[in-house]
Write a protein that holds these residues in place. Structure first.
Motif, PDB file in Angstrom:
ATOM      1  N   UNK A  88     -14.894  39.201  10.841  1.00  0.00           N
ATOM      2  CA  UNK A  88     -15.849  39.310  11.930  1.00  0.00           C
ATOM      3  C   UNK A  88     -16.151  37.903  12.454  1.00  0.00           C
ATOM      4  N   UNK A  89     -16.319  37.791  13.785  1.00  0.00           N
ATOM      5  CA  UNK A  89     -16.737  36.527  14.384  1.00  0.00           C
ATOM      6  C   UNK A  89     -18.147  36.690  14.934  1.00  0.00           C
ATOM      7  N   UNK A  90     -18.909  35.600  14.979  1.00  0.00           N
ATOM      8  CA  UNK A  90     -20.280  35.676  15.509  1.00  0.00           C
ATOM      9  C   UNK A  90     -20.438  34.634  16.616  1.00  0.00           C
ATOM     10  N   UNK A  91     -20.982  35.057  17.744  1.00  0.00           N
ATOM     11  CA  UNK A  91     -21.168  34.125  18.853  1.00  0.00           C
ATOM     12  C   UNK A  91     -22.658  33.965  19.153  1.00  0.00           C
ATOM     13  N   UNK A  92     -23.147  32.721  19.062  1.00  0.00           N
ATOM     14  CA  UNK A  92     -24.560  32.419  19.301  1.00  0.00           C
ATOM     15  C   UNK A  92     -25.303  32.199  18.000  1.00  0.00           C
ATOM     16  N   UNK A 151     -16.670  41.353  16.873  1.00  0.00           N
ATOM     17  CA  UNK A 151     -17.561  40.250  17.237  1.00  0.00           C
ATOM     18  C   UNK A 151     -19.015  40.693  17.150  1.00  0.00           C
ATOM     19  N   UNK A 152     -19.848  39.849  16.539  1.00  0.00           N
ATOM     20  CA  UNK A 152     -21.299  40.038  16.595  1.00  0.00           C
ATOM     21  C   UNK A 152     -21.812  39.101  17.684  1.00  0.00           C
ATOM     22  N   UNK A 153     -22.532  39.659  18.650  1.00  0.00           N
ATOM     23  CA  UNK A 153     -22.986  38.873  19.789  1.00  0.00           C
ATOM     24  C   UNK A 153     -24.483  38.599  19.682  1.00  0.00           C
ATOM     25  N   UNK A 154     -24.846  37.339  19.480  1.00  0.00           N
ATOM     26  CA  UNK A 154     -26.270  36.973  19.354  1.00  0.00           C
ATOM     27  C   UNK A 154     -26.605  35.796  20.290  1.00  0.00           C
ATOM     28  N   UNK A 155     -25.975  35.782  21.455  1.00  0.00           N
ATOM     29  CA  UNK A 155     -26.285  34.754  22.469  1.00  0.00           C
ATOM     30  C   UNK A 155     -27.522  35.212  23.261  1.00  0.00           C
ATOM     31  N   UNK A 156     -28.130  34.347  24.078  1.00  0.00           N
ATOM     32  CA  UNK A 156     -29.200  34.831  24.948  1.00  0.00           C
ATOM     33  C   UNK A 156     -28.654  35.900  25.898  1.00  0.00           C
ATOM     34  N   UNK A 157     -29.513  36.843  26.312  1.00  0.00           N
ATOM     35  CA  UNK A 157     -29.068  37.960  27.162  1.00  0.00           C
ATOM     36  C   UNK A 157     -28.339  37.459  28.411  1.00  0.00           C
ATOM     37  N   UNK A 158     -28.816  36.352  28.966  1.00  0.00           N
ATOM     38  CA  UNK A 158     -28.234  35.833  30.212  1.00  0.00           C
ATOM     39  C   UNK A 158     -26.781  35.395  30.029  1.00  0.00           C
ATOM     40  N   UNK A 159     -26.385  35.075  28.799  1.00  0.00           N
ATOM     41  CA  UNK A 159     -25.010  34.597  28.560  1.00  0.00           C
ATOM     42  C   UNK A 159     -24.089  35.726  28.099  1.00  0.00           C
ATOM     43  N   UNK A 160     -24.664  36.919  27.808  1.00  0.00           N
ATOM     44  CA  UNK A 160     -23.902  37.975  27.125  1.00  0.00           C
ATOM     45  C   UNK A 160     -22.683  38.466  27.916  1.00  0.00           C
ATOM     46  N   UNK A 161     -22.861  38.772  29.209  1.00  0.00           N
ATOM     47  CA  UNK A 161     -21.730  39.332  29.957  1.00  0.00           C
ATOM     48  C   UNK A 161     -20.633  38.281  30.174  1.00  0.00           C
ATOM     49  N   UNK A 162     -21.052  37.047  30.407  1.00  0.00           N
ATOM     50  CA  UNK A 162     -20.067  35.972  30.602  1.00  0.00           C
ATOM     51  C   UNK A 162     -19.174  35.820  29.381  1.00  0.00           C
ATOM     52  N   UNK A 174     -13.979  45.434  19.070  1.00  0.00           N
ATOM     53  CA  UNK A 174     -15.369  45.879  19.143  1.00  0.00           C
ATOM     54  C   UNK A 174     -16.374  44.748  19.177  1.00  0.00           C
ATOM     55  N   UNK A 175     -17.498  45.046  19.804  1.00  0.00           N
ATOM     56  CA  UNK A 175     -18.595  44.071  19.894  1.00  0.00           C
ATOM     57  C   UNK A 175     -19.869  44.731  19.376  1.00  0.00           C
ATOM     58  N   UNK A 176     -20.498  44.096  18.393  1.00  0.00           N
ATOM     59  CA  UNK A 176     -21.809  44.548  17.937  1.00  0.00           C
ATOM     60  C   UNK A 176     -22.824  43.704  18.706  1.00  0.00           C
ATOM     61  N   UNK A 177     -23.438  44.330  19.709  1.00  0.00           N
ATOM     62  CA  UNK A 177     -24.247  43.587  20.670  1.00  0.00           C
ATOM     63  C   UNK A 177     -25.725  43.561  20.271  1.00  0.00           C
ATOM     64  N   UNK A 178     -26.195  42.417  19.802  1.00  0.00           N
ATOM     65  CA  UNK A 178     -27.601  42.270  19.420  1.00  0.00           C
ATOM     66  C   UNK A 178     -28.456  41.756  20.570  1.00  0.00           C
ATOM     67  N   UNK A 179     -27.847  41.535  21.740  1.00  0.00           N
ATOM     68  CA  UNK A 179     -28.640  41.044  22.874  1.00  0.00           C
ATOM     69  C   UNK A 179     -29.216  42.252  23.621  1.00  0.00           C
ATOM     70  N   UNK A 180     -30.286  42.057  24.398  1.00  0.00           N
ATOM     71  CA  UNK A 180     -30.828  43.191  25.159  1.00  0.00           C
ATOM     72  C   UNK A 180     -29.943  43.572  26.346  1.00  0.00           C
TER      73      UNK A 180
END
Ligand code: ATP
Length: 217
Positions: A88-92, A151-162, A174-180
């Protein structure tokens, strides 16, 4: 997973890790049999649902006897690909990202965060536990080299789609999205959304509105 296992309903598939964890506990404490009623009490899923879930895997239990713990365990291990470590990779690497990096996922299942990414120069090049923090510039290169599918996504919401737009062009599954943020992805990529603020809010709502709240979530 085989094509047969792919036919398991999503709701059943979601409960498998729950069953697996409890069965592992039973096995470690030397228990050989478990009834659907006992399982039901432990994992808080009603026994009819458990029997139906298990029926997707063929007749695994005998009436009045219960389920064979070791057999179930080896069955679920295969089904959940527990024998194979999933990278698993984690971003943010902010507060939440750091907490997840420090959490020992391997204790309960066979997944391991092997790489983290951030844009902050103070974080890049450091390690949290054993996990190296790479620059986001190296995202594609590291995902490819390490063969990371999740991927686990823990960046700020504003950066998530980018960030997601870059992930879409890699081989991740797959992306486990922890951002709103709600993410737009093509159908070949699975997104599971965990918004802790929403979870907490709805939990508080249920506690306030239902006197017997143990089974309603
Ligand atoms: P902290 O207090 O460490 O900033 P936080 O969780 O409050 O934590 P956030 O603003 O949510 O901070 O950012 C989380 C992390 O995501 C930070 O480490 C930030 O450097 C990183 N980050 C921000 N934008 C991106 C991006 N586009 N790609 C990767 N990481 C990013």
């Amino acid at each position: 997973m085989t094509s047969d296992q792919l036919k398991i309903p999503k709701a059943t598939a979601k409960r498998l890790p729950l069953y697996y964890r409890f069965l592992q506990y039973l096995y470690n404490s030397g228990k050989q049999k478990v009834s659907s009623a006992e399982l039901s009490q432990a994992v808080k899923v009603d026994s009819a649902t458990i029997r139906r879930d298990f029926s997707y895997f063929g007749a695994l239990g005998k009436k009045g006897y219960g389920y064979n713990v070791q057999y179930l365990l080896s069955f679920f291990r295969k089904t959940l690909d527990q024998d194979e470590l999933t990278k698993v990779g984690l971003i943010g690497v902010g507060n939440l990202g750091t907490a997840l990096l420090q959490y020992n996922f391997t204790k309960n299942n066979n997944t391991k965060i092997v790489a983290a990414f951030d844009i902050s120069p103070e974080k890049i090049g450091k390690k949290i536990g054993e996990v190296p923090i790479y620059s986001l510039d190296q995202l594609e290169e590291v995902l490819e080299k390490e063969q990371i599918p999740v991927i686990i996504l823990t960046v700020p919401a504003s950066a998530a789609q980018g960030v997601t737009d870059r992930l879409i062009r890699t081989n991740i599954k797959g992306i486990l999205n922890f951002t709103p943020a709600r993410l737009t992805v093509p159908p070949n990529i699975n997104v599971h959304h965990i918004d802790l603020a929403v979870e907490l809010q709805s939990f508080v709502y249920f506690i306030k509105h239902y006197s017997d709240h143990s089974e309603k979530m």
